[in-house]
Scaffold this active site. Structure first.
Site, PDB file in Angstrom:
ATOM      1  N   CYS A 236       0.766  -1.488  -0.283  1.00 60.38           N
ATOM      2  CA  CYS A 236       0.112   0.051  -0.445  1.00 60.38           C
ATOM      3  C   CYS A 236       0.427   1.149   0.038  1.00 60.38           C
ATOM      4  O   CYS A 236      -0.121   2.248  -1.018  1.00 60.38           O
ATOM      5  CB  CYS A 236      -0.719   0.350   1.194  1.00 60.38           C
ATOM      6  SG  CYS A 236      -2.059  -0.502   1.471  1.00 60.38           S
TER       7      CYS A 236
ATOM      8  N   HIS B 159      -3.445   6.817   3.261  1.00 58.98           N
ATOM      9  CA  HIS B 159      -4.084   5.946   2.585  1.00 58.98           C
ATOM     10  C   HIS B 159      -5.258   5.432   3.153  1.00 58.98           C
ATOM     11  O   HIS B 159      -5.792   5.025   4.479  1.00 58.98           O
ATOM     12  CB  HIS B 159      -2.897   4.844   3.246  1.00 58.98           C
ATOM     13  CG  HIS B 159      -3.114   3.241   2.797  1.00 58.98           C
ATOM     14  ND1 HIS B 159      -3.734   2.953   1.783  1.00 58.98           N
ATOM     15  CD2 HIS B 159      -3.790   1.995   3.379  1.00 58.98           C
ATOM     16  CE1 HIS B 159      -4.075   1.537   1.369  1.00 58.98           C
ATOM     17  NE2 HIS B 159      -3.819   1.201   2.694  1.00 58.98           N
TER      18      HIS B 159
ATOM     19  N   ASN C 174     -10.260  -0.560  -0.478  1.00 52.36           N
ATOM     20  CA  ASN C 174      -8.901  -0.171  -0.207  1.00 52.36           C
ATOM     21  C   ASN C 174      -8.392  -0.509  -1.482  1.00 52.36           C
ATOM     22  O   ASN C 174      -8.390  -1.795  -1.544  1.00 52.36           O
ATOM     23  CB  ASN C 174      -8.050  -0.696   0.932  1.00 52.36           C
ATOM     24  CG  ASN C 174      -6.439  -1.302   1.249  1.00 52.36           C
ATOM     25  OD1 ASN C 174      -5.835  -0.778   0.300  1.00 52.36           O
ATOM     26  ND2 ASN C 174      -6.077  -1.885   2.234  1.00 52.36           N
TER      27      ASN C 174
END
Length: 294
Positions: free
Chosen positions: A88, A221, A251
């Site tokens: 990520c 994020h 996500n």
């Protein structure tokens, strides 16, 4: 497929909807689409691109790199190409690398892409993970400039002591045991994420001698709503200065920050002259933060 409900997902994660790529779509397809938009908005010729960095943990193949497919897809024949595997945190790893290469004087124009198709590595019978991830891609053209804008400070970090797949990762290729799918210890990931992202953010603020009060928009994020809110609270950022779009996309791993940045600009939440703080965290463990002025 799992014991859950729309209400449970919304309350626990803040996610209302996600995008799932069709079976015949590859990560490079999404990356090429995003790259074309970035090139168009930057008003450059693909032949001007000298380096392509694609952040992904869901590549088309083990090799060649997904970046090579992107190079072909956009016609950037003069560019070197390689992938970045930092989960990520991948896009901010790419920005940090691009920033360093440009500051060295060896490169002038670099394309940084974050793209993932996570539905191919999600166990759709695992409620802990299958409700979280979506597919997507975003891209940015990074260029040298004489103006007082762009990347002001950047920091990336990692801690391999947490590489144990019991925390977050794919254990192996044992398909019959579903070890080729994502496994995650959500509680521990939450604890680490809400500690490491604020620390990374504070580090770039110190580098640039900037205070939190100077930040116009925090783009964290987009893991889930609780993590986003906790990071904003720890940094002392008012909620109206924290950009959130996890509700629409879930996500998307390496793509979350660049998708959010693009949307913030399109919506007018991020305007020329604004000071933006980007921060992310992923498996590895990996993390990073970038301070930039539009």
């Amino acid at each position: 497929m799992v014991d859950t409900s729309d209400e449970w997902i919304r309350q626990r994660t803040g996610i209302s909807e996600r995008r799932i790529a069709e079976d015949d779509v590859a990560t490079s397809d999404l990356c090429i689409h995003a790259a074309r938009w970035a090139i168009k908005n930057a008003h450059i010729d693909p032949l001007d691109i000298e380096m392509i960095l694609v952040a992904t943990v869901t590549p088309d193949r083990f090799f060649p790199s997904t970046a090579c497919y992107v190079q072909k897809g956009i016609g950037a024949k003069n560019a070197a190409a390689m992938d970045i595997s930092a989960a990520c945190a991948g896009f901010l790893y790419g920005l940090d690398l691009a920033d360093g290469l440009i500051r060295s004087g060896r490169y002038n124009t670099i394309l940084v892409v974050g793209g993932e198709i996570f539905n191919k590595i999600v166990d759709w019978n695992d409620r802990n993970t299958c409700v979280l991830f979506g597919d997507g891609a975003g891209a940015a053209v990074v260029q040298a400039t004489d103006e007082s804008k762009g990347i002001l400070a950047s920091y990336i970090g990692s801690d391999g002591d947490y590489a144990d797949v019991d925390l977050l990762g794919i254990p192996a290729e044992a398909i019959d045991q579903k070890l080729d799918k994502i496994q995650m210890n959500g509680r521990e990931v939450f604890k680490l994420g809400v500690r490491l992202m604020p620390e990374a953010a504070q580090r770039v603020l110190r580098q640039a001698n900037v205070s939190v009060e100077d930040i116009d928009l925090l783009i964290p994020h987009q893991a889930n709503l609780r993590i986003i809110e906790a990071v904003g609270d720890r940094l002392g950022m008012p909620r109206e200065k924290v950009y959130i779009n996890v509700d629409k996309y879930g996500n998307t791993s390496a793509a979350t920050v660049i998708i959010a940045l693009d949307e913030a600009i399109r919506e007018g939440r991020a305007k020329p002259g604004d000071l933006l703080l980007l921060v992310t965290f992923g498996a590895g463990l990996t993390w990073g933060s970038t301070l930039l002025r539009l």
